[in-house]
Design a protein around this motif. Structure first.
Motif, mmCIF file in Angstrom:
data_model
loop_
_atom_site.group_PDB
_atom_site.id
_atom_site.type_symbol
_atom_site.label_atom_id
_atom_site.label_comp_id
_atom_site.label_asym_id
_atom_site.label_seq_id
_atom_site.Cartn_x
_atom_site.Cartn_y
_atom_site.Cartn_z
ATOM 1 N N LEU A 199 -2.888 -5.602 -4.942
ATOM 2 C CA LEU A 199 -4.024 -5.332 -4.055
ATOM 3 C C LEU A 199 -4.330 -6.529 -3.162
ATOM 4 O O LEU A 199 -4.653 -6.356 -1.979
ATOM 5 N N ALA A 200 -4.223 -7.733 -3.711
ATOM 6 C CA ALA A 200 -4.449 -8.927 -2.898
ATOM 7 C C ALA A 200 -3.382 -9.055 -1.811
ATOM 8 O O ALA A 200 -3.682 -9.423 -0.674
ATOM 9 N N GLY A 201 -2.141 -8.745 -2.151
ATOM 10 C CA GLY A 201 -1.073 -8.791 -1.160
ATOM 11 C C GLY A 201 -1.251 -7.756 -0.069
ATOM 12 O O GLY A 201 -1.006 -8.029 1.107
ATOM 13 N N ARG B 67 -3.153 -9.988 8.151
ATOM 14 C CA ARG B 67 -2.180 -10.622 9.054
ATOM 15 C C ARG B 67 -1.804 -9.714 10.211
ATOM 16 O O ARG B 67 -1.675 -10.156 11.344
ATOM 17 N N ALA B 68 -1.619 -8.420 9.923
ATOM 18 C CA ALA B 68 -1.255 -7.498 10.995
ATOM 19 C C ALA B 68 -2.408 -7.334 11.987
ATOM 20 O O ALA B 68 -2.193 -7.268 13.193
ATOM 21 N N ASP C 62 1.405 -0.825 11.992
ATOM 22 C CA ASP C 62 1.770 -2.199 11.644
ATOM 23 C C ASP C 62 1.012 -2.661 10.407
ATOM 24 O O ASP C 62 1.591 -3.284 9.515
ATOM 25 N N MET C 63 -0.292 -2.335 10.358
ATOM 26 C CA MET C 63 -1.096 -2.738 9.201
ATOM 27 C C MET C 63 -0.595 -2.077 7.924
ATOM 28 O O MET C 63 -0.540 -2.712 6.874
ATOM 29 N N ALA C 64 -0.191 -0.816 8.009
ATOM 30 C CA ALA C 64 0.323 -0.119 6.826
ATOM 31 C C ALA C 64 1.650 -0.729 6.371
ATOM 32 O O ALA C 64 1.882 -0.902 5.170
ATOM 33 N N GLN C 65 2.521 -1.062 7.315
ATOM 34 C CA GLN C 65 3.812 -1.641 6.951
ATOM 35 C C GLN C 65 3.639 -3.038 6.357
ATOM 36 O O GLN C 65 4.257 -3.369 5.331
ATOM 37 N N TRP C 66 2.807 -3.869 6.963
ATOM 38 C CA TRP C 66 2.574 -5.204 6.431
ATOM 39 C C TRP C 66 1.893 -5.128 5.069
ATOM 40 O O TRP C 66 2.215 -5.909 4.175
ATOM 41 N N ALA C 67 0.945 -4.213 4.911
ATOM 42 C CA ALA C 67 0.259 -4.074 3.623
ATOM 43 C C ALA C 67 1.232 -3.637 2.540
ATOM 44 O O ALA C 67 1.192 -4.149 1.412
#
Length: 56
Positions: free
Chosen positions: A9-11, A18-19, A28-33
């Protein structure tokens, strides 16, 4: 058991942050998460394994 879940969850939160900081859209946010969550979850799993083997 909580260490891998907490680190996952922290990652995911760090990846979304970051995204968003780089101006990414929701994809992008979903892929980075997902990628940061998987990476941190695996690291947390190894931490749990090493901790449980050293205590027992």
């Amino acid at each position: 058991m909580i260490i891998p879940l907490g680190s996952l969850l922290a990652g995911a939160a760090l990846g979304m942050w970051r995204a968003r900081a780089n101006g990414g859209n929701w994809r992008d946010m979903a892929q980075w998460a997902a990628s940061f969550g998987i990476l941190f979850g695996i690291v947390g799993l190894f931490v749990l394994i090493f901790y449980s083997r050293s205590v027992a």
